[in-house]
Design a protein around this motif. Structure first.
Motif, PDB file in Angstrom:
ATOM      1  N   ARG A 193     -10.914   2.863  -5.794  1.00 40.06           N
ATOM      2  CA  ARG A 193     -12.923   3.071  -6.011  1.00 40.06           C
ATOM      3  C   ARG A 193     -12.983   4.727  -5.678  1.00 40.06           C
ATOM      4  O   ARG A 193     -14.124   5.062  -6.492  1.00 40.06           O
ATOM      5  CB  ARG A 193     -13.870   2.827  -4.297  1.00 40.06           C
ATOM      6  N   ARG A 194     -12.310   5.582  -4.664  1.00 43.56           N
ATOM      7  CA  ARG A 194     -12.587   6.925  -5.036  1.00 43.56           C
ATOM      8  C   ARG A 194     -11.579   7.412  -5.912  1.00 43.56           C
ATOM      9  O   ARG A 194     -12.215   8.369  -6.285  1.00 43.56           O
ATOM     10  CB  ARG A 194     -11.773   7.296  -3.753  1.00 43.56           C
ATOM     11  N   ASN A 195     -10.059   6.884  -5.670  1.00 39.71           N
ATOM     12  CA  ASN A 195      -8.986   7.804  -6.369  1.00 39.71           C
ATOM     13  C   ASN A 195      -9.050   7.435  -7.550  1.00 39.71           C
ATOM     14  O   ASN A 195      -8.992   8.761  -8.745  1.00 39.71           O
ATOM     15  CB  ASN A 195      -7.814   7.779  -6.372  1.00 39.71           C
ATOM     16  N   LYS A 209      -3.659   3.609  -4.639  1.00 41.18           N
ATOM     17  CA  LYS A 209      -5.426   3.452  -3.200  1.00 41.18           C
ATOM     18  C   LYS A 209      -5.995   3.621  -3.629  1.00 41.18           C
ATOM     19  O   LYS A 209      -6.588   4.901  -4.038  1.00 41.18           O
ATOM     20  CB  LYS A 209      -3.661   4.286  -2.343  1.00 41.18           C
ATOM     21  N   ASN A 210      -6.428   3.014  -2.722  1.00 40.70           N
ATOM     22  CA  ASN A 210      -8.472   3.528  -2.876  1.00 40.70           C
ATOM     23  C   ASN A 210      -8.930   3.660  -4.089  1.00 40.70           C
ATOM     24  O   ASN A 210      -9.222   4.263  -3.835  1.00 40.70           O
ATOM     25  CB  ASN A 210      -8.445   4.799  -1.940  1.00 40.70           C
ATOM     26  N   THR A 228     -18.693  -3.254  -6.161  1.00 41.49           N
ATOM     27  CA  THR A 228     -18.084  -2.551  -6.150  1.00 41.49           C
ATOM     28  C   THR A 228     -17.573  -1.006  -5.488  1.00 41.49           C
ATOM     29  O   THR A 228     -16.558  -0.258  -5.201  1.00 41.49           O
ATOM     30  CB  THR A 228     -16.993  -2.301  -7.692  1.00 41.49           C
ATOM     31  N   GLY A 261      -1.999   8.121  -4.737  1.00 40.17           N
ATOM     32  CA  GLY A 261      -2.729   8.349  -4.431  1.00 40.17           C
ATOM     33  C   GLY A 261      -4.009   9.464  -5.140  1.00 40.17           C
ATOM     34  O   GLY A 261      -3.551   9.021  -6.770  1.00 40.17           O
ATOM     35  N   GLU A 298       0.973  -1.164   0.056  1.00 44.82           N
ATOM     36  CA  GLU A 298       0.197   0.215   0.261  1.00 44.82           C
ATOM     37  C   GLU A 298       0.903   1.722   0.219  1.00 44.82           C
ATOM     38  O   GLU A 298       0.693   2.131  -0.688  1.00 44.82           O
ATOM     39  CB  GLU A 298      -0.392   0.193   1.314  1.00 44.82           C
TER      40      GLU A 298
END
Length: 530
Positions: A231-233, A228-229, A397, A9, A4
């Motif tokens: 789903r959001r980024n 990283k992440n 998702t 990011g 990670e």
């Protein structure tokens, strides 16, 4: 697999897409767009924005379901199988690799505006000289060197370049507006905001570098497994970059149109404009000598940042094609020390050099690349619907595109329509090239096939090739503006064209066709790995 702490990011995701969007396009698109559509070019930019925002939402859902390297090239094989998806994979791969020398050529071509002496050394009649080719080759080496040491170093270099790429064009546009802005220019020719009609608006999208420029938004999706992440980024990064770059391009377009001489535009129109280094020539005329120097520096930095990102994206695409058995497996091996696709990177460099020596000018190369871009994006709406038809995991998702059937249908039909505006000659070339590549691919793979019947393979491999030729035939019969023989007028041409595209869309996402394709994929036993 990356830890990670080694992943990138939101800032880096946004920077990757931003860097790819603001490349060589900003140097020429404002000029070429105004030349073709006049002030109607704003509608071209707006339609481009809408198209790519919808594409980002579609690609985002797929990348979240399958956060793998090179997902853009791989989604056709994942949603259907390698036989159906190979045409799109080839288009995506060639588009990325072909764009890299295009960015280098843009820098070299722009430098010709420094002086007549430089122009004679680097270019002759819009073609690079041996010296120009050598300088472009040096750019290619630098692009590849920046990608040789893994995603973290790449991100650091790219983040710095993206800041410069956004600041310089914006600063130049603001200074030009402050020094010379004639609001009458927007309706100076024929008193109209759209002096050349609706066709010019779409033509500006396809032939002036708009689609080519914004195409870079999706490169970050090839890094999905390294985010990283995601789903959001991932989706947020694509949307932010598209909207932000749209505003930068609108600012540039406004500065260019506003700086023109009103009387010249009113008397002669936009078609008569002739520039070789548009913004550099404008700042020189305005006496902004320091800005002109900065502009020439940025003419090297902006395309370079885009090309560096394309090198990384291109290697991941080839890696993915090899993972899907669409290319030799030797390209699906990672360098464990630096976590990059060593063999894929080296092979892509050789292909880029071939592109460099086949196409000696930016405009010629970009026309070919745009045709590939239009084709490559057709797999995205089809893949999302095929994944939903064949699987249920898209609902897990955390993100699911609303009204997906209608949005995907709109995108597929729009992409099909774009082919008419690239013209008959380019369409014939594209259809012929993809047919040849498909034949070669089948000739190599069918003799090795043990699990599937040849008839089944042909039934799922050939329909899209037939579709491309059907569109080509329709363009041939259509209006002369598209290179046709005018056997069909505009009303019937668009009606038939949209109907054929809709029928094709419904066929390619039908449960019968999708399930048949996915049965073949299951027999291939391909593992989906990051």
């Amino acid at each position: 697999m990356l830890g990670e702490k080694d992943k990138i990011g939101l800032l880096s995701v946004t920077a990757i897409s931003t860097t790819c969007i603001i490349g060589s396009g900003w140097l020429f698109s404002s000029y070429l767009g105004a030349k073709i559509a006049g002030a109607g070019v704003y509608f071209s930019w707006l339609l481009t924005l809408i198209f790519f925002l919808l594409m980002a939402l579609v690609i985002g859902e797929i990348a979240l379901i399958y956060p793998v390297r090179g997902i853009i090239s791989r989604m056709g094989a994942i949603a259907y199988n390698r036989y159906f998806g190979v045409i799109f994979s080839f288009a995506i791969w060639l588009e990325l690799i072909g764009s890299i020398p295009g960015e280098a050529q843009a820098s070299v071509q722009y430098l010709t505006g420094i002086s007549p002496h430089w122009a004679n050394i680097l270019m002759v009649q819009d073609n690079l000289t041996p010296v120009g080719l050598f300088l472009t080759f040096v750019f290619l080496i630098l692009f590849w060197a920046a990608n040789m040491f893994g995603i973290k170093l790449f991100a650091k270099i790219n983040n710095s370049i993206s800041i410069i790429k956004v600041l310089f064009p914006s600063l130049i546009a603001i200074l030009i507006i402050s020094m010379s802005f004639h609001s009458a220019n927007f309706t100076a020719f024929h008193g109209s905001l759209v002096p050349y009609g609706f066709n010019s608006i779409i033509l500006a999208m396809t032939s002036t570098g708009m689609i080519y420029s914004f195409n870079g938004f999706q490169v970050c999706a090839s890094f999905a497994s390294e985010v990283k992440n995601p789903r959001r980024n991932l989706i947020l990064g694509m949307i932010i970059s598209i909207v932000f770059c749209f505003l930068v391009y609108i600012l540039l377009q406004t500065s260019f149109i506003g700086a023109m001489d009103t009387k010249t535009i009113a008397n002669n129109g936009w078609h008569t404009l002739i520039f070789t280094s548009p913004f550099a020539q404008i700042t020189t005329m305005l006496g902004l000598n320091v800005i002109t120097i900065i502009l020439y520096v940025d003419a090297c930095i902006s395309p370079s940042g885009t090309a560096i990102s394309f090198v990384g994206g291109g290697s991941r695409v080839l890696f993915s094609m090899a993972s899907e058995k669409q290319m030799p497996r030797i390209f699906a091996i990672l360098d464990t020390k630096f976590n990059y696709e060593k063999r894929a990177t080296i092979f892509n460099f050789m292909i880029a050099v071939i592109f460099l020596f086949l196409f000696h000018g930016w405009a010629v190369l970009i026309n070919f690349i745009t045709a590939l871009i239009i084709l490559m994006y057709m797999i995205c709406p089809l893949s999302l619907m095929a994944i939903r038809v064949g699987q249920e995991n898209s609902a897990t998702t955390g993100y699911r595109l609303p009204m997906a059937w209608f949005i995907c249908a709109f995108l597929f039909i729009a992409q099909s329509m774009f082919f008419a505006f690239i013209g008959l000659n380019d369409m014939i070339g594209l259809a012929a090239a993809m047919t040849i590549l498909m034949i070669i691919f089948l000739m190599i793979n069918i003799p090795q096939e043990k699990e599937n019947k040849i008839a089944d393979i042909l039934q799922i491999s050939l329909p899209f090739v037939v579709y491309l030729w059907l569109l080509t035939l329709l363009i041939f019969l259509g209006p002369t503006n598209y290179g046709g023989i005018d056997a069909i007028n505009y009303q019937w041409f668009y009606s038939i064209y949209i109907l054929i595209a809709l029928i094709a869309y419904m066929f390619f996402i039908s449960k019968k066709f999708v399930v048949k394709c996915q049965k073949i994929r299951l027999k291939d036993n391909v593992k989906i790995v990051e």
